[in-house]
Design a protein around this motif. Structure first.
Motif, PDB file in Angstrom:
ATOM      1  N   ASN A 183      -3.143 -29.222   3.764  1.00  0.00           N
ATOM      2  CA  ASN A 183      -2.143 -28.724   4.705  1.00  0.00           C
ATOM      3  C   ASN A 183      -0.738 -29.084   4.209  1.00  0.00           C
ATOM      4  O   ASN A 183      -0.115 -30.037   4.676  1.00  0.00           O
ATOM      5  N   VAL A 184      -0.268 -28.321   3.233  1.00  0.00           N
ATOM      6  CA  VAL A 184       1.073 -28.529   2.681  1.00  0.00           C
ATOM      7  C   VAL A 184       1.830 -27.204   2.711  1.00  0.00           C
ATOM      8  O   VAL A 184       1.234 -26.129   2.712  1.00  0.00           O
ATOM      9  N   ASN A 185       3.148 -27.291   2.732  1.00  0.00           N
ATOM     10  CA  ASN A 185       3.995 -26.101   2.741  1.00  0.00           C
ATOM     11  C   ASN A 185       4.371 -25.729   1.318  1.00  0.00           C
ATOM     12  O   ASN A 185       5.542 -25.725   0.933  1.00  0.00           O
ATOM     13  N   ALA A 186       3.359 -25.441   0.507  1.00  0.00           N
ATOM     14  CA  ALA A 186       3.588 -25.118  -0.893  1.00  0.00           C
ATOM     15  C   ALA A 186       2.450 -24.239  -1.399  1.00  0.00           C
ATOM     16  O   ALA A 186       1.277 -24.510  -1.131  1.00  0.00           O
ATOM     17  N   TYR A 187       2.826 -23.195  -2.144  1.00  0.00           N
ATOM     18  CA  TYR A 187       1.854 -22.252  -2.691  1.00  0.00           C
ATOM     19  C   TYR A 187       2.087 -22.069  -4.183  1.00  0.00           C
ATOM     20  O   TYR A 187       3.208 -22.187  -4.676  1.00  0.00           O
ATOM     21  N   CYS A 188       1.010 -21.744  -4.877  1.00  0.00           N
ATOM     22  CA  CYS A 188       1.091 -21.202  -6.226  1.00  0.00           C
ATOM     23  C   CYS A 188       0.763 -19.719  -6.109  1.00  0.00           C
ATOM     24  O   CYS A 188      -0.278 -19.342  -5.577  1.00  0.00           O
ATOM     25  N   LYS A 189       1.660 -18.882  -6.603  1.00  0.00           N
ATOM     26  CA  LYS A 189       1.511 -17.429  -6.489  1.00  0.00           C
ATOM     27  C   LYS A 189       1.363 -16.814  -7.879  1.00  0.00           C
ATOM     28  O   LYS A 189       2.154 -17.074  -8.768  1.00  0.00           O
ATOM     29  N   LEU A 190       0.315 -15.998  -8.044  1.00  0.00           N
ATOM     30  CA  LEU A 190       0.102 -15.259  -9.281  1.00  0.00           C
ATOM     31  C   LEU A 190       0.308 -13.773  -8.998  1.00  0.00           C
ATOM     32  O   LEU A 190      -0.358 -13.199  -8.129  1.00  0.00           O
ATOM     33  N   THR A 191       1.244 -13.146  -9.709  1.00  0.00           N
ATOM     34  CA  THR A 191       1.525 -11.720  -9.552  1.00  0.00           C
ATOM     35  C   THR A 191       1.182 -11.002 -10.847  1.00  0.00           C
ATOM     36  O   THR A 191       1.589 -11.434 -11.931  1.00  0.00           O
TER      37      THR A 191
ATOM     38  N   LEU B 230      -2.430 -32.523  -6.478  1.00  0.00           N
ATOM     39  CA  LEU B 230      -1.469 -31.484  -6.836  1.00  0.00           C
ATOM     40  C   LEU B 230      -1.932 -30.765  -8.100  1.00  0.00           C
ATOM     41  O   LEU B 230      -2.099 -31.378  -9.152  1.00  0.00           O
ATOM     42  N   LEU B 231      -2.128 -29.442  -8.003  1.00  0.00           N
ATOM     43  CA  LEU B 231      -2.547 -28.644  -9.145  1.00  0.00           C
ATOM     44  C   LEU B 231      -1.332 -27.967  -9.768  1.00  0.00           C
ATOM     45  O   LEU B 231      -0.458 -27.489  -9.061  1.00  0.00           O
ATOM     46  N   HIS B 232      -1.308 -27.897 -11.079  1.00  0.00           N
ATOM     47  CA  HIS B 232      -0.234 -27.197 -11.761  1.00  0.00           C
ATOM     48  C   HIS B 232      -0.328 -25.703 -11.451  1.00  0.00           C
ATOM     49  O   HIS B 232      -1.414 -25.159 -11.294  1.00  0.00           O
ATOM     50  N   CYS B 233       0.818 -25.061 -11.402  1.00  0.00           N
ATOM     51  CA  CYS B 233       0.882 -23.622 -11.125  1.00  0.00           C
ATOM     52  C   CYS B 233       1.179 -22.903 -12.438  1.00  0.00           C
ATOM     53  O   CYS B 233       2.329 -22.878 -12.897  1.00  0.00           O
ATOM     54  N   GLY B 234       0.142 -22.346 -13.074  1.00  0.00           N
ATOM     55  CA  GLY B 234       0.319 -21.709 -14.373  1.00  0.00           C
ATOM     56  C   GLY B 234       0.780 -22.719 -15.397  1.00  0.00           C
ATOM     57  O   GLY B 234       0.192 -23.787 -15.541  1.00  0.00           O
TER      58      GLY B 234
ATOM     59  N   GLN C 241       4.484 -18.362  -9.871  1.00  0.00           N
ATOM     60  CA  GLN C 241       5.679 -18.810  -9.152  1.00  0.00           C
ATOM     61  C   GLN C 241       5.274 -19.821  -8.085  1.00  0.00           C
ATOM     62  O   GLN C 241       4.265 -19.632  -7.379  1.00  0.00           O
ATOM     63  N   VAL C 242       6.036 -20.892  -7.959  1.00  0.00           N
ATOM     64  CA  VAL C 242       5.836 -21.867  -6.888  1.00  0.00           C
ATOM     65  C   VAL C 242       6.622 -21.406  -5.666  1.00  0.00           C
ATOM     66  O   VAL C 242       7.826 -21.135  -5.761  1.00  0.00           O
ATOM     67  N   ILE C 243       5.944 -21.306  -4.528  1.00  0.00           N
ATOM     68  CA  ILE C 243       6.566 -20.882  -3.279  1.00  0.00           C
ATOM     69  C   ILE C 243       6.574 -22.062  -2.309  1.00  0.00           C
ATOM     70  O   ILE C 243       5.551 -22.713  -2.110  1.00  0.00           O
ATOM     71  N   GLY C 244       7.721 -22.336  -1.682  1.00  0.00           N
ATOM     72  CA  GLY C 244       7.803 -23.416  -0.707  1.00  0.00           C
ATOM     73  C   GLY C 244       8.154 -24.745  -1.351  1.00  0.00           C
ATOM     74  O   GLY C 244       8.901 -24.802  -2.340  1.00  0.00           O
ATOM     75  N   ASP C 245       7.614 -25.818  -0.820  1.00  0.00           N
ATOM     76  CA  ASP C 245       7.925 -27.171  -1.266  1.00  0.00           C
ATOM     77  C   ASP C 245       7.519 -27.349  -2.719  1.00  0.00           C
ATOM     78  O   ASP C 245       6.341 -27.230  -3.070  1.00  0.00           O
ATOM     79  N   SER C 246       8.465 -27.633  -3.594  1.00  0.00           N
ATOM     80  CA  SER C 246       8.169 -27.797  -5.016  1.00  0.00           C
ATOM     81  C   SER C 246       7.611 -29.178  -5.345  1.00  0.00           C
ATOM     82  O   SER C 246       7.152 -29.405  -6.468  1.00  0.00           O
ATOM     83  N   ASN C 247       7.640 -30.091  -4.377  1.00  0.00           N
ATOM     84  CA  ASN C 247       7.134 -31.446  -4.614  1.00  0.00           C
ATOM     85  C   ASN C 247       6.365 -31.938  -3.392  1.00  0.00           C
ATOM     86  O   ASN C 247       6.774 -32.893  -2.716  1.00  0.00           O
ATOM     87  N   PRO C 248       5.218 -31.304  -3.080  1.00  0.00           N
ATOM     88  CA  PRO C 248       4.454 -31.700  -1.892  1.00  0.00           C
ATOM     89  C   PRO C 248       3.876 -33.100  -2.041  1.00  0.00           C
ATOM     90  O   PRO C 248       3.702 -33.604  -3.157  1.00  0.00           O
ATOM     91  N   ASP C 249       3.581 -33.725  -0.924  1.00  0.00           N
ATOM     92  CA  ASP C 249       3.096 -35.108  -0.900  1.00  0.00           C
ATOM     93  C   ASP C 249       1.599 -35.130  -1.207  1.00  0.00           C
ATOM     94  O   ASP C 249       0.766 -35.186  -0.309  1.00  0.00           O
ATOM     95  N   CYS C 250       1.271 -35.079  -2.495  1.00  0.00           N
ATOM     96  CA  CYS C 250      -0.123 -35.096  -2.932  1.00  0.00           C
ATOM     97  C   CYS C 250      -0.269 -36.023  -4.134  1.00  0.00           C
ATOM     98  O   CYS C 250       0.716 -36.344  -4.809  1.00  0.00           O
ATOM     99  N   GLN C 251      -1.498 -36.418  -4.417  1.00  0.00           N
ATOM    100  CA  GLN C 251      -1.769 -37.292  -5.545  1.00  0.00           C
ATOM    101  C   GLN C 251      -1.707 -36.503  -6.851  1.00  0.00           C
ATOM    102  O   GLN C 251      -2.024 -35.311  -6.899  1.00  0.00           O
ATOM    103  N   ALA C 252      -1.304 -37.178  -7.920  1.00  0.00           N
ATOM    104  CA  ALA C 252      -1.371 -36.571  -9.246  1.00  0.00           C
ATOM    105  C   ALA C 252      -2.830 -36.436  -9.655  1.00  0.00           C
ATOM    106  O   ALA C 252      -3.697 -37.210  -9.233  1.00  0.00           O
ATOM    107  N   LEU C 253      -3.127 -35.423 -10.469  1.00  0.00           N
ATOM    108  CA  LEU C 253      -4.492 -35.215 -10.920  1.00  0.00           C
ATOM    109  C   LEU C 253      -4.976 -36.413 -11.731  1.00  0.00           C
ATOM    110  O   LEU C 253      -4.225 -36.976 -12.534  1.00  0.00           O
TER     111      LEU C 253
END
Length: 215
Positions: free
Chosen positions: A155-163, A209-213, A183-195
């Protein structure tokens, strides 16, 4: 940016697996579809999401997954836009323990792009005419459900978008995927653990936190 060639080599395998899982909506919670992806309910051209679509894909010879997602089609000139949001990935059941969960999640998005069966019937334009735009969304942070073992978004305000631009070949069965971008949409630094580094194990219930592309 991932290799477009990979889509072509996996397209036929995806089509063979498509027979194992029909693409139709089932009864699930509406809350699983996003409410903050454009166009929202307050924007012009808003279209409600439909939830419960699913497809089955082979990640390896021992790992098969069921991907469940919401979908909607946005009328657009000159190209229609197919938007999808992935909210569950389940092993089918199979042995995926030796595969990085982030690879499983990212592969699911790529396979959805190139799987003609994952689009509404007749919607993808022929390559001799024009192209359809596909937009795939996933949350930036994911976890393993402590009870079901499914991969689920946090439940974070951040998306990874693939077009990407997509079209079907002359047989109407193979999707050509070109001009892809992340493209990263929303919060570019959500409160999640590093992989976790050097291991494929995720602690159940922990958001990663998963990398986006290539970002």
């Amino acid at each position: 940016m991932y290799s477009i060639k990979r889509f072509f080599t996996k397209a036929l395998a995806s089509l063979m697996l498509a027979g194992l899982c029909l693409c139709f909506p089932v009864s699930v919670l509406k809350a699983q579809c996003p409410t903050d992806v454009y166009p929202t309910s307050t924007d012009p051209g808003y279209v409600p999401w439909t939830s419960g679509f699913s497809r089955t894909y082979a990640i390896s010879s021992t790992c098969e997954i069921i991907v469940t997602y919401c979908m909607r089609t946005i009328a657009n000139t000159p190209y229609n836009i197919v938007q999808r949001y992935i909210y569950s990935i389940v092993q089918n059941p199979s042995n995926c323990t030796n595969i990085d969960p982030s690879q499983i999640i990212n592969t699911a998005i790529e396979d959805l792009s190139s799987d003609v069966g994952a689009y509404p019937n007749g919607l993808v334009a022929p390559c001799t005419d024009h192209e359809t735009i596909t937009q795939l969304y996933r949350k930036s942070c994911w976890k393993i459900n402590s009870y079901t073992g499914a991969y689920e978004p946090c439940n974070v305000n951040a998306y990874c978008k693939l077009t990407c631009d997509v079209c079907v070949d002359g047989t109407g069965t193979v999707v050509s995927v070109t001009n892809c971008s992340y493209q990263v949409i929303g919060d570019s630094n959500p409160d999640c653990q590093a992989l976790p580094t050097g291991q494929n194990y995720w602690i159940p219930g922990t958001c990663y936190l998963l990398h986006c592309g290539n970002n």
